[in-house]
Design an enzyme around this catalytic site. Structure first.
Site, mmCIF file in Angstrom:
data_model
loop_
_atom_site.group_PDB
_atom_site.id
_atom_site.type_symbol
_atom_site.label_atom_id
_atom_site.label_comp_id
_atom_site.label_asym_id
_atom_site.label_seq_id
_atom_site.Cartn_x
_atom_site.Cartn_y
_atom_site.Cartn_z
ATOM 1 N N LYS A 218 51.221 -79.009 -32.336
ATOM 2 C CA LYS A 218 50.255 -78.394 -33.228
ATOM 3 C C LYS A 218 48.892 -78.889 -32.805
ATOM 4 O O LYS A 218 48.649 -80.077 -32.757
ATOM 5 C CB LYS A 218 50.461 -78.853 -34.673
ATOM 6 N N ASP B 266 54.900 -83.359 -29.671
ATOM 7 C CA ASP B 266 53.657 -82.770 -30.172
ATOM 8 C C ASP B 266 52.658 -82.463 -29.075
ATOM 9 O O ASP B 266 52.737 -83.002 -27.977
ATOM 10 C CB ASP B 266 52.959 -83.810 -31.066
ATOM 11 N N MET C 231 40.347 -86.354 -36.388
ATOM 12 C CA MET C 231 40.192 -84.897 -36.553
ATOM 13 C C MET C 231 38.810 -84.575 -37.134
ATOM 14 O O MET C 231 38.686 -83.684 -37.972
ATOM 15 C CB MET C 231 41.300 -84.335 -37.472
HETATM 16 N N1 SAH Z 1 49.110 -90.150 -35.215
HETATM 17 C C1 SAH Z 1 47.916 -90.078 -34.401
HETATM 18 C C2 SAH Z 1 46.841 -89.226 -35.044
HETATM 19 C C3 SAH Z 1 47.219 -87.779 -35.215
HETATM 20 S S1 SAH Z 1 45.914 -86.822 -35.867
HETATM 21 C C4 SAH Z 1 47.409 -91.493 -34.114
HETATM 22 O O1 SAH Z 1 47.899 -92.447 -34.713
HETATM 23 O O2 SAH Z 1 46.536 -91.629 -33.256
HETATM 24 C C5 SAH Z 1 45.160 -86.196 -34.392
HETATM 25 C C6 SAH Z 1 43.798 -86.809 -34.193
HETATM 26 O O3 SAH Z 1 43.918 -88.112 -33.646
HETATM 27 C C7 SAH Z 1 42.921 -86.075 -33.195
HETATM 28 O O4 SAH Z 1 42.282 -84.968 -33.777
HETATM 29 C C8 SAH Z 1 41.932 -87.150 -32.825
HETATM 30 O O5 SAH Z 1 40.955 -87.333 -33.824
HETATM 31 C C9 SAH Z 1 42.816 -88.386 -32.818
HETATM 32 N N2 SAH Z 1 43.303 -88.698 -31.465
HETATM 33 C C10 SAH Z 1 44.572 -88.690 -31.037
HETATM 34 N N3 SAH Z 1 44.645 -89.086 -29.746
HETATM 35 C C11 SAH Z 1 43.376 -89.349 -29.365
HETATM 36 C C12 SAH Z 1 42.774 -89.794 -28.158
HETATM 37 N N4 SAH Z 1 43.497 -90.059 -27.054
HETATM 38 N N5 SAH Z 1 41.427 -89.952 -28.132
HETATM 39 C C13 SAH Z 1 40.668 -89.714 -29.229
HETATM 40 N N6 SAH Z 1 41.187 -89.278 -30.391
HETATM 41 C C14 SAH Z 1 42.516 -89.102 -30.461
#
Ligand code: SAH
Length: 281
Positions: free
Chosen positions: A76, A54, A194
């Site tokens: 995405k 991803d 998000m």
């Molecule tokens: N499965 C992922 C989330 C996917 S949705 C998890 O468990 O973290 C994607 C969202 O995750 C992004 O829009 C943001 O809000 C958050 N996100 C993912 N990585 C991040 C990071 N390193 N720092 C801050 N927000 C993050």
């Protein structure tokens, strides 16, 4: 010699069993820093022959994949889908059937947003065996690396993970509305994934549902990465701060009085062990 004693036949059978119907490992890549991967995730990556990854998977994590493995970017980013979800699933099923060890690598934890649940359902329905390797979700990475203990007992007895990106209804609106009353409860921490684009509305709704406009709130950008940024304020001030400081995705919104501990608990920038480099993609 019976059939089962024939080592050549046994090897052929084993190969056939391996080729059909294949196996997929849904792996959580964590929030960025490669040393936040679980040992199980690192092992799955080292044994992978095909990796579908991803947008949010960091370059450091991809570096663990063997050089001769096939790396397929299906990333995405919100609003700019490289491949529609249905095509990602189709590609995954098709590659899985080749029998080569396939890793579906997702940012954070596979079952926290990011649609890992739907991918697992597709595998289950197609009869493809799969395993899920959990990952450190962004909320946990941000909590540790920004010094915001999600359930410090003086502040919160619950933590809620919510999404600010609601499923579209195909008519330009959303078919799901967050339960603002539940998110605005006291003694609770809300973490919104998000949530950048909808931050002004989120802050407005939380206040409309009873939270003080002075409730501490933060945005953590690129949590656990070397260039992590934390912006703290209140429900009243945060949207403007985020706008003027040009915060970009990926970022998490955190709301609740635990945010006030950031000043005391944030690791000093120079001492941070949160991350090693830029993202892929
Ligand atoms: N499965 C992922 C989330 C996917 S949705 C998890 O468990 O973290 C994607 C969202 O995750 C992004 O829009 C943001 O809000 C958050 N996100 C993912 N990585 C991040 C990071 N390193 N720092 C801050 N927000 C993050």
């Amino acid at each position: 010699m019976g059939l089962t004693d024939d080592p050549v036949r046994a090897a052929a059978d084993a190969t056939a069993a391996r080729r059909l119907p294949g196996k997929v490992t849904l792996v959580g890549a964590g929030p960025g820093a490669a040393d936040l991967l679980t040992l199980r995730a690192a092992r799955a990556l080292q044994q992978a022959e095909v990796v579908l990854y991803d947008h949010l998977v960091s370059r450091d994590v991809l570096d663990l994949v063997p050089a001769d493995a096939e790396l397929v970017y299906v990333g995405k980013a919100s609003g700019s889908h490289s491949l529609p979800q249905a095509q990602i699933i189709e590609l995954m099923l098709q590659r899985a059937r080749s029998g080569r060890p396939l890793v579906r690598l997702k940012g954070g934890d596979p079952y926290v947003f990011g649609r890992g649940g739907e991918e697992a359902q597709a595998l289950a329905r197609a009869g493809v065996p799969f395993e899920v390797v959990p990952g450190v979700s962004a909320a946990q990475g941000a909590a540790a690396c920004a010094g915001i203990p999600l359930t410090h007992r003086d502040h919160a007895g619950a933590v809620v993970f919510a999404t600010g990106h609601l499923r579209e209804d195909g008519r330009g609106g959303s078919d799901v509305e967050l339960d603002w009353g539940a998110l605005a409860r006291p003694h609770q921490t809300a973490v919104i994934y998000m949530g950048l684009a909808t931050l002004p509305r989120t802050c407005e709704q939380l206040v409309a549902h009873g939270m003080s406009p002075d409730t501490p709130a933060a945005v953590v950008e690129r949590a656990t990465c070397a260039d992590q940024r934390t912006i703290t304020g209140t429900l009243r001030t945060l949207p403007q701060q985020v706008k003027s400081q040009g915060v970009r995705s990926p970022a998490l919104v955190m709301v609740g009085t635990v945010v006030s501990l950031h000043g005391e608990l944030a690791p000093p920038a120079a001492a941070t062990r949160c991350g090693h480099g830029p993202e892929a993609g």
